[in-house]
Design an enzyme around this catalytic site. Structure first.
Site, short mmCIF file in Angstrom:
data_model
loop_
_atom_site.label_atom_id
_atom_site.label_comp_id
_atom_site.label_asym_id
_atom_site.label_seq_id
_atom_site.Cartn_x
_atom_site.Cartn_y
_atom_site.Cartn_z
N LYS A 66 -11.06 -32.17 7.17
CA LYS A 66 -10.57 -32.88 5.98
C LYS A 66 -10.94 -34.35 6.07
O LYS A 66 -10.83 -34.97 7.13
CB LYS A 66 -9.05 -32.71 5.89
CG LYS A 66 -8.43 -33.27 4.62
CD LYS A 66 -6.92 -32.99 4.60
CE LYS A 66 -6.24 -33.53 3.36
NZ LYS A 66 -4.78 -33.24 3.35
N SER A 141 -3.09 -31.09 -0.57
CA SER A 141 -4.29 -31.90 -0.73
C SER A 141 -5.47 -31.40 0.11
O SER A 141 -6.59 -31.89 -0.04
CB SER A 141 -3.96 -33.34 -0.36
OG SER A 141 -3.58 -33.45 1.01
N SER A 165 0.58 -29.87 2.44
CA SER A 165 -0.84 -29.98 2.09
C SER A 165 -1.78 -29.11 2.88
O SER A 165 -2.96 -29.04 2.57
CB SER A 165 -1.29 -31.45 2.19
OG SER A 165 -0.73 -32.21 1.16
#
Length: 471
Positions: A66, A141, A165
């Site tokens: 990420k 996210s 997330s």
């Protein structure tokens, strides 16, 4: 092919690290233009694959990261225009540990800007699409990481979980996502959103793959004062017999769910009964209110953490000579959702409102933790849905408050600092449904052992790759 199976083939020299890296790069180049899972690919990955020591435990295994976890020499944007050209001069501890064991960073994945969102539509660059239905979101996210694993663009990925997330996109994309106990994985090198909540967590298509990553990453880090000195033993725990456990079904999460989620929960309970679990309904009274506290505490911390983006230290700097006009113009590049949360956080910390909002939210957090601790005197694990429904359409949550409600079932474990795992448990039509297990503080291994039992008892019935596999 699952990561632990790929590792076995690499160890037997049936495949070389370079062949594996080439295959995944080719797949990303073919499929990712339609998904938008990656922001940056590692142009040096083939060179790194040629140099990797084949004797290392993770030699040649590609990992997607990420893009709010810093990677030395590889662009890290946090999904924001403010860091669009940022090349970190240092490495996050989690990444350093994976590299030291031979893992290869394939690239950096898309996310909601600074981790603020539940759909990956708030990326400053482009939205990510769900591999099961390109008209729907992958969650957020960590949506880029979840989509990449679901589409088998990479066998393993890292995300970060502040209020759900990792878990929510894992549920939407039909993969596993673990939020470890707070402090179990070092936060050094994780770009801060809300420091008392942020936690790096793995995403994968099998429990054994999660264990690989956790054994590699977890453990005390002198660079992170909040890290825990709990030696990881995840793969060892998976080999142990499953002792009879008490499973508590959270009453407050049983209403308002979609038909597919209700069906998955009922079927999962039957599986756990056949495994010998004791099942009882329990109450976590503060859980429905946890969302309110979270959206006071997390923005408050964000308003402090994001104050560093002022054009004077690193990242984007607006043109100009006068300090405050430059700061104002620089911060104007924040996305709308980030600005919204900064304003909320600044408000609740301001004079006259601190006691009314922030202090009360902290008191609520202590009560939530106390209730969770009491629950774990009655049961060994909690079970509840990860989300009340499967993935929603792109653009389907224009109201910010509706988007915030996506975190309804995930923020409780975050505020309490507890380990929580989302696992694939069914489908609603063609869309995956995830359920969530929550364990007592520090009992992350228990989550994986129970999830493995469910995976084996259901013969991996809920694990699919909608776009086929690389191997």
């Amino acid at each position: 092919m699952l990561a632990h199976e790929l590792r076995a083939r690499l160890a037997r020299k049936e495949l070389s690290p370079k062949e594996v890296a080439e295959a995944y790069l080719k797949r990303v180049q073919a499929l990712d233009p339609g998904l938008g899972a990656f922001l940056t690919l590692n142009e040096r990955v083939l060179e790194e694959a040629e140099r990797v020591d084949p004797g290392l435990p993770l030699a040649g295994l590609p990992v997607a990261v990420k893009d709010n976890i810093v990677t030395k020499g590889l662009r890290t944007t946090a999904g924001s225009r403010l860091l669009e050209t940022f090349i970190p001069p240092y490495e996050a501890t989690a990444i350093a540990r994976l590299r030291a064991l031979g893992a290869l960073v394939l690239g950096k994945t898309n996310l909601d800007e600074f981790g603020m969102g539940s759909s990956t539509e708030h990326s400053a660059f482009f939205p990510t699409k769900n591999p099961f239905d390109p008209g729907r979101v992958p969650g957020g996210s960590s949506g880029g990481s979840a989509a990449a694993v679901a589409a088998d663009l990479v066998p393993l990925a890292l995300g970060s979980d502040t209020g759900g997330s990792v878990r929510q996109p894992a549920a939407f994309c039909g993969v596993y996502g673990l939020k470890p106990t707070y402090g179990r994985v070092s936060r050094y090198g994780l770009i801060a959103y809300a420091s008392s909540l942020d936690q790096i967590g793995p995403l994968a298509r099998s429990v054994r793959d999660l264990a690989l990553l956790m054994d590699a990453m977890a453990g005390f880090d002198p660079l992170d004062a909040t890290s825990l000195d709990l030696p990881p033993r995840f793969q060892e725990a998976l080999a142990e017999p499953l002792s009879p456990l008490r499973l508590g079904v959270v009453r407050e999460a049983l209403s308002g769910n979609s038909p597919g989620v209700e069906r998955a929960l009922g079927e999962a309970l039957e599986v756990f009964r056949t495994l010998g679990f004791g099942i009882k309904e329990v109450s976590w009274p503060t859980l429905p209110l946890a969302l309110n506290a979270y959206y006071i505490l997390a923005p408050a911390e964000a308003s402090a953490n994001l104050a560093r983006y002022d054009g004077t230290l690193y990242g984007y700097r607006a043109e100009g000579e006068e300090l405050w006009p430059v700061v104002e113009a620089t911060r104007g590049r924040f996305g709308l959702e980030v600005k919204r949360r900064i304003l909320v956080g600044t408000f609740v910390l301001s004079s006259g409102y601190y006691e009314a909002y922030y202090a009360r939210a902290q008191a609520f957090r202590r009560r939530l933790r106390a209730e969770a601790k009491a629950l774990f005197q009655e049961v060994d694990l909690l079970l509840l849905p990860t989300t009340p429904h499967p993935a929603f359409p792109l653009g389907g949550r224009p109201d910010p408050l509706a988007m915030y409600r996506e975190d309804l079932y995930t923020v409780g474990a975050s505020l309490a600092g507890l380990p929580a795992l989302s696992f694939p448990a069914g489908f609603e039509g063609h869309l995956p449904v995830g359920l969530q297990l929550v364990a007592p503080w520090g009992q992350d291994e228990r989550l994986l052992r129970v999830a493995l039992a469910f995976e084996e008892a259901t013969d991996r019935a809920f694990l699919r790759t909608p776009l086929g596999e690389a191997f």
